[in-house]
Design a protein around this motif. Structure first.
Motif, PDB file in Angstrom:
ATOM      1  N   VAL A  24       0.980  -1.094  -0.084  1.00 42.85           N
ATOM      2  CA  VAL A  24       0.205  -0.387  -0.362  1.00 42.85           C
ATOM      3  C   VAL A  24       0.799   1.089  -0.150  1.00 42.85           C
ATOM      4  CG1 VAL A  24      -1.840   1.274   1.053  1.00 42.85           C
ATOM      5  CG2 VAL A  24      -2.245  -1.203   1.263  1.00 42.85           C
ATOM      6  N   VAL A  25       2.381   1.148   0.775  1.00 44.18           N
ATOM      7  CA  VAL A  25       3.030   2.483   0.805  1.00 44.18           C
ATOM      8  C   VAL A  25       3.721   2.541  -0.274  1.00 44.18           C
ATOM      9  CG1 VAL A  25       4.466   3.341   2.084  1.00 44.18           C
ATOM     10  CG2 VAL A  25       2.948   2.032   3.516  1.00 44.18           C
ATOM     11  N   GLU A  26       4.016   1.306  -1.000  1.00 46.41           N
ATOM     12  CA  GLU A  26       4.853   1.619  -1.882  1.00 46.41           C
ATOM     13  C   GLU A  26       3.795   2.049  -3.347  1.00 46.41           C
ATOM     14  OE1 GLU A  26       7.327  -1.742  -3.577  1.00 46.41           O
ATOM     15  OE2 GLU A  26       7.934  -1.482  -1.499  1.00 46.41           O
ATOM     16  N   ARG A  27       2.667   1.292  -3.354  1.00 45.49           N
ATOM     17  CA  ARG A  27       1.420   2.300  -4.207  1.00 45.49           C
ATOM     18  C   ARG A  27       1.048   3.581  -4.684  1.00 45.49           C
ATOM     19  NH1 ARG A  27      -2.580  -0.716  -3.255  1.00 45.49           N
ATOM     20  NH2 ARG A  27      -1.570  -2.518  -3.657  1.00 45.49           N
ATOM     21  N   LEU A  28       1.168   4.053  -2.998  1.00 45.58           N
ATOM     22  CA  LEU A  28       0.929   5.422  -2.352  1.00 45.58           C
ATOM     23  C   LEU A  28       1.926   5.959  -3.459  1.00 45.58           C
ATOM     24  CD1 LEU A  28      -0.593   7.971  -1.698  1.00 45.58           C
ATOM     25  CD2 LEU A  28       1.043   6.998   1.062  1.00 45.58           C
ATOM     26  N   VAL A  29       2.801   5.996  -2.930  1.00 39.72           N
ATOM     27  CA  VAL A  29       4.870   6.291  -3.794  1.00 39.72           C
ATOM     28  C   VAL A  29       4.642   6.914  -5.126  1.00 39.72           C
ATOM     29  CG1 VAL A  29       7.087   7.189  -3.668  1.00 39.72           C
ATOM     30  CG2 VAL A  29       5.677   6.184  -1.598  1.00 39.72           C
ATOM     31  N   HIS A  30       4.365   5.452  -5.576  1.00 40.00           N
ATOM     32  CA  HIS A  30       4.098   5.640  -7.570  1.00 40.00           C
ATOM     33  C   HIS A  30       2.935   6.454  -7.926  1.00 40.00           C
ATOM     34  CE1 HIS A  30       7.397   3.358  -7.998  1.00 40.00           C
ATOM     35  NE2 HIS A  30       7.618   2.094  -7.094  1.00 40.00           N
ATOM     36  N   ASP A  31       2.174   5.621  -7.128  1.00 38.05           N
ATOM     37  CA  ASP A  31       0.812   6.590  -7.505  1.00 38.05           C
ATOM     38  C   ASP A  31       0.828   8.584  -7.653  1.00 38.05           C
ATOM     39  OD1 ASP A  31      -0.962   5.061  -7.756  1.00 38.05           O
ATOM     40  OD2 ASP A  31      -1.832   4.763  -6.775  1.00 38.05           O
ATOM     41  N   VAL A  32       1.221   8.603  -6.367  1.00 40.46           N
ATOM     42  CA  VAL A  32       1.964   9.980  -6.658  1.00 40.46           C
ATOM     43  C   VAL A  32       2.862  10.357  -7.449  1.00 40.46           C
ATOM     44  CG1 VAL A  32       2.824  12.655  -4.994  1.00 40.46           C
ATOM     45  CG2 VAL A  32       1.025  10.199  -4.794  1.00 40.46           C
ATOM     46  N   GLY A  33       4.181   9.867  -7.560  1.00 41.95           N
ATOM     47  CA  GLY A  33       4.613  10.273  -9.111  1.00 41.95           C
ATOM     48  C   GLY A  33       4.703  10.475 -10.221  1.00 41.95           C
ATOM     49  N   GLY A  34       3.238   9.137 -10.139  1.00 43.63           N
ATOM     50  CA  GLY A  34       2.814   8.605 -11.889  1.00 43.63           C
ATOM     51  C   GLY A  34       1.625   9.988 -11.968  1.00 43.63           C
ATOM     52  N   GLN A  35       0.439   9.802 -11.383  1.00 37.94           N
ATOM     53  CA  GLN A  35       0.123  11.270 -11.645  1.00 37.94           C
ATOM     54  C   GLN A  35       0.879  13.047 -11.631  1.00 37.94           C
ATOM     55  OE1 GLN A  35      -3.313  11.651  -8.266  1.00 37.94           O
ATOM     56  NE2 GLN A  35      -3.971   9.575  -8.669  1.00 37.94           N
ATOM     57  N   HIS A  36       1.992  12.519 -10.692  1.00 38.45           N
ATOM     58  CA  HIS A  36       2.660  14.173 -10.646  1.00 38.45           C
ATOM     59  C   HIS A  36       3.141  14.611 -12.093  1.00 38.45           C
ATOM     60  CE1 HIS A  36       6.639  16.857  -9.992  1.00 38.45           C
ATOM     61  NE2 HIS A  36       5.540  17.045  -8.440  1.00 38.45           N
ATOM     62  N   GLY A  37       2.742  15.758 -12.930  1.00 36.15           N
ATOM     63  CA  GLY A  37       3.223  16.065 -13.801  1.00 36.15           C
ATOM     64  C   GLY A  37       2.816  16.017 -15.205  1.00 36.15           C
ATOM     65  N   ARG A  38       1.358  15.490 -14.861  1.00 41.50           N
ATOM     66  CA  ARG A  38       0.156  14.889 -15.879  1.00 41.50           C
ATOM     67  C   ARG A  38       0.127  16.630 -16.723  1.00 41.50           C
ATOM     68  NH1 ARG A  38      -4.253  11.651 -14.571  1.00 41.50           N
ATOM     69  NH2 ARG A  38      -4.809  11.008 -16.995  1.00 41.50           N
ATOM     70  N   ILE A  39      -0.225  18.061 -15.513  1.00 44.31           N
ATOM     71  CA  ILE A  39      -0.565  18.865 -15.808  1.00 44.31           C
ATOM     72  C   ILE A  39       1.028  19.246 -15.741  1.00 44.31           C
ATOM     73  CG2 ILE A  39      -2.299  20.648 -15.449  1.00 44.31           C
ATOM     74  CD1 ILE A  39      -3.463  18.435 -14.138  1.00 44.31           C
ATOM     75  N   VAL A  40       1.046  20.043 -16.422  1.00 42.40           N
ATOM     76  CA  VAL A  40       1.897  21.357 -16.564  1.00 42.40           C
ATOM     77  C   VAL A  40       2.074  22.615 -16.356  1.00 42.40           C
ATOM     78  CG1 VAL A  40       4.428  21.832 -17.391  1.00 42.40           C
ATOM     79  CG2 VAL A  40       4.020  19.339 -17.681  1.00 42.40           C
ATOM     80  N   VAL A  41       1.694  23.421 -15.137  1.00 46.57           N
ATOM     81  CA  VAL A  41       1.824  24.857 -15.438  1.00 46.57           C
ATOM     82  C   VAL A  41       2.979  25.423 -15.661  1.00 46.57           C
ATOM     83  CG1 VAL A  41       0.811  26.392 -13.900  1.00 46.57           C
ATOM     84  CG2 VAL A  41       0.054  24.022 -13.199  1.00 46.57           C
ATOM     85  N   ARG A  42       2.517  26.285 -16.671  1.00 42.82           N
ATOM     86  CA  ARG A  42       4.275  27.244 -17.030  1.00 42.82           C
ATOM     87  C   ARG A  42       4.671  28.600 -16.631  1.00 42.82           C
ATOM     88  NH1 ARG A  42       7.146  24.191 -19.902  1.00 42.82           N
ATOM     89  NH2 ARG A  42       6.834  22.260 -20.658  1.00 42.82           N
ATOM     90  N   ALA A  43       4.704  29.741 -16.261  1.00 35.67           N
ATOM     91  CA  ALA A  43       4.239  30.384 -16.194  1.00 35.67           C
ATOM     92  C   ALA A  43       3.991  31.691 -17.650  1.00 35.67           C
ATOM     93  CB  ALA A  43       5.680  31.817 -15.736  1.00 35.67           C
ATOM     94  N   SER A  44       2.981  32.112 -17.190  1.00 31.35           N
ATOM     95  CA  SER A  44       2.818  32.733 -18.758  1.00 31.35           C
ATOM     96  C   SER A  44       1.674  34.293 -18.128  1.00 31.35           C
ATOM     97  CB  SER A  44       1.768  32.213 -19.623  1.00 31.35           C
ATOM     98  OG  SER A  44       1.810  33.048 -20.820  1.00 31.35           O
TER      99      SER A  44
END
Length: 742
Positions: A534-554
């Motif tokens: 469960v802990v491994e899946r939590l870390v990997h899920d957060v890592g997998g979702q991270h960056g799917r949306i990229v906010v760029r300064a404009s």
């Protein structure tokens, strides 16, 4: 200490009979002798006998020595046996008690042997001997400050003849108080609570509260005296009546070793460091609103306490300590974590805790402080200082701190001593049984030795953790620095040895540049058992979702690789405030700032990636340390040499303060002040202590100031003015009166 003492020796002759080492030691204990020019032993004897000088010396002594000084002042020149006999009437006197106290008095120049196996004290002690024995002021002194109609009421209540003037009333009441039979008759008719109160005051001295009936009975007869801000007593005549043939109420003895076994537990000190880490972490990711005048107000302290799940008093202490240690900025922009604060966070627990303890000892802050935290060195220094008190306890490590310090410093405020002991206990430097073994190296400023002593009583560091399926991480022992840094990075601390791994913490670690696989590998390296799936899946899920949306300064642009997700964002009511608009498939825009867009997306349950936040410009540390001046005073050896080389003793005036800086006619700058006030000013210049002055400035305006850290510049005096809360210069001729600080 003394060689051959001539018969009937005078004070100045006794001083001259001391060998050079003993005389130099005495001068070191009486620093006012180093701040003026002494031309003979008569000069020295006169200065040491001055009432202000004697009063200051008594404040530095213990209660046993002060009591015996009062006994000799009351009895007159007395032998050791005479003093012993006077004390025995009030209780047991241990062997050597009187001799040891006389030795301490002699080393401070407050008593001397006259060659006839008797001891004498200066006239200033004789004048206040009644107070030193606990008698308080006589009726004559207290009644003179009482209104006439009140005195007349008191006379009527006591059944005495009426008086035609306030003067007659004062003398009538004073004469009644000196008549033992008259006092006995009045007390016999009084309520039992009055007799009980008189006996208690006669034995223990002034009290903080009295029975209502006793207080009313005494007040109606003008026999209740305010002895302090919150203490009362009765006139000396009533104390003498209650004591009978006892000269003192109780024999003041040094408290013995504590009966409780000492416990060497550094947990309180480490808890202070843990609390400071949590506070710095909170302040680094949030902002506080300071007061307009500077510092952190009560409301902000309560908000921080709620966020840290602790008491506001703990937050106040930590804020003060953070400023004193230079971990937090002070002044008009307070509570910013400094570069030194970030470096402190990287230290291991024990060195970090030692740094805080050293800063606390240096600052000397104790008790409730009305000033807003992180607003300069505005606290009031105590006497003794926190360092001095801790050093005294280190010399007697098995003594109970509060009773022993109360005995050790006759002139110290008992409430301040209680606050001082509470501060030492909070810092983990003392317990109710005595001081901790790491207090000695801390007083000496040896951080390395203090760390070694603390680590010697701590269990070995624990480098492994037990991970549970719900994300709880439990460390059985003391976590190592590497393990603590890992857990603090990806989990939220719940107690000293418990963390909980949460998605928000993992996401924050990945935002800072960590990799999900790397975090899992580090958890495996430290986990005692296999990392729960469960802990491994939590870390990997957060890592997998991270960056799917990229906010760029404009203004601001959002790049969404998944077109259906982009449509979802546009339709999500939780993001309505962002005003999202589609520029092209997979590219959205918002009028909000990038940080606001990131926060809104995360609050709605998404895991966007965006530009790193601009690093805060961290201020440099500004430690709240008292200013130290190098006083240009003579050394004890210099004064001894000058006295030995002096001509035949004369009766030269004691009226000039020694010039502390070469300047034409520097000593004459203070000739307009009375002798006692010059000595008081000289002592303030010597030791940096506070003094109250009446000062006429260049505009001919009269003000009363409390100044400290005075420094003689030759033409002007420079010091810290509490009224202006700033450093000020004072022209000597403008100082028209000098008084001790009330």
């Amino acid at each position: 200490m003394v060689g051959t003492v001539p018969d009937g020796i005078s004070y100045s002759a006794w001083l001259a009979s001391l060998d050079d080492a003993a005389l130099a030691a005495l001068l070191a204990r009486r620093p006012e002798t180093l701040a003026r020019q002494l031309r003979s032993f008569n000069d020295l004897a006169g200065l040491l006998s001055n009432p202000i000088s004697v009063d200051e010396a008594l404040r530095q002594l213990d209660r046993s020595a002060v009591q015996i000084a009062g006994v000799i002042g009351t009895l007159g020149p007395s032998s050791t046996a005479d003093v012993q006999a006077a004390l025995v009437r009030s209780g047991d006197v241990p062997s050597g008690h009187v001799k040891a106290a006389l030795d301490r008095l002699t080393r401070s120049g407050l008593a001397w042997p006259d060659g006839r196996k008797r001891w004498q004290v200066p006239k200033a002690i004789i004048a206040k001997a009644g107070g030193l024995c606990g008698f308080g002021p006589p009726v004559l002194a207290t009644a003179e400050r009482t209104q006439f109609f009140v005195l007349r009421t008191a006379l009527q209540t006591l059944g005495l003849d009426d008086a035609r003037s306030a003067r007659d009333a004062v003398f009538t009441l004073s004469a009644w108080a000196r008549e033992e039979k008259a006092v006995a008759a009045a007390v016999k008719k009084a309520p039992a609570s009055v007799r009980k109160a008189l006996e208690h005051i006669a034995v223990h001295g002034p009290v903080r509260s009295l029975d209502d009936d006793a207080a009313r009975w005494l007040a109606e007869r003008c026999l209740l005296v305010q002895s302090g801000p919150d203490t009362v007593t009765v006139p000396a005549e009533l104390v003498a009546f209650a004591r009978g043939d006892r000269l003192v109420g109780v024999v003041r003895l040094e408290p013995g070793p504590s009966a409780a076994a000492a416990t060497h537990d550094p947990a309180p000190l480490l808890a202070v460091a843990t609390g400071m880490r949590a506070l710095l972490a909170l302040l680094d990711r949030s902002t506080v609103k300071p007061l307009q005048s500077g510092g952190i107000g009560v409301q902000e302290q309560r908000r921080l306490a709620k966020a840290l799940d602790t008491e506001p008093d703990v937050v106040r202490r930590l804020l003060h300590l953070g400023g004193d240690a230079g971990l937090l900025s002070t002044g008009s922009r307070p509570a910013l974590v400094t570069t030194e604060g970030m470096a402190w966070l990287e230290q291991a627990d024990v060195p970090a805790a030692v740094d805080l303890a050293l800063a606390a000892i240096e600052a000397g802050r104790i008790g409730p402080d009305g000033a807003a935290p992180l607003w300069g060195p505005s606290w009031v220094r105590t006497r003794p200082t926190l360092r001095t008190a801790l050093a005294a306890l280190v010399d007697h490590p098995d003594r109970p701190p509060l009773p022993w310090l109360t005995w050790r410093w006759y002139g110290a405020d008992e409430d301040q001593l209680a606050s001082m002991v509470a501060e030492l206990e909070w810092l983990g430097l003392a317990t109710t049984s005595g001081v901790q073994p790491w207090a000695a190296p801390l007083v000496a400023g040896d951080a390395v030795a203090a760390v070694q002593v603390i680590e010697s009583v701590l269990p070995a560091e624990q480098d492994d953790v037990v991970l549970q399926a719900d994300g709880t991480a439990v460390v059985a022992g003391r976590p190592s620095a590497a393990l603590r840094r890992l857990l603090d990075r990806i989990a939220r601390r719940e107690s000293d040895r418990t963390w909980r791994i949460e998605a928000d913490c993992v996401r924050a670690a990945i935002d800072e540049g960590a990799d999900a696989d790397e975090l899992v590998e580090r958890l495996r390296a430290h986990s005692r058992h296999a990392v729960p799936q469960v802990v491994e899946r939590l870390v990997h899920d957060v890592g997998g979702q991270h960056g799917r949306i990229v906010v760029r300064a404009s203004s601001t642009l959002l790049r969404v690789d998944d077109e259906p997700l982009a449509i979802t964002l546009l339709r999500d009511r939780k993001l309505k405030a962002l005003g999202l608009a589609e520029v092209q498939p997979g590219v959205l825009t918002s009028a909000k700032k990038p940080a606001d867009v990131l926060a809104a997306l995360r609050a709605a349950g998404y895991a966007p990636a965006g530009p790193p936040e601009t690093a805060r410009r961290r201020p440099a540390a500004t430690k709240n340390q008292s200013r130290q001046y190098a006083g240009r005073t003579a050394t004890p050896a210099d004064v001894v040499r000058a006295l030995r080389e002096a001509a035949v003793p004369d009766d030269a005036s004691l009226a000039t303060v020694h010039e502390l800086h070469p300047a034409p006619r520097a000593a004459a700058r203070f000739d307009h002040l009375p002798t006692a006030e010059r000595i008081l000013l000289a002592r303030a210049i010597t030791d940096g202590g506070p003094v109250e002055i009446d000062y006429v400035d260049s505009g001919r305006r009269l003000t009363t100031r409390v100044v400290e850290d005075l420094h003689d510049l030759g033409g002007l005096l420079e010091g810290w003015c509490r009224l202006r809360d700033d450093e000020r210069n004072f022209a000597p001729e403008g100082i028209i009166a000098v008084r001790p600080v009330p």
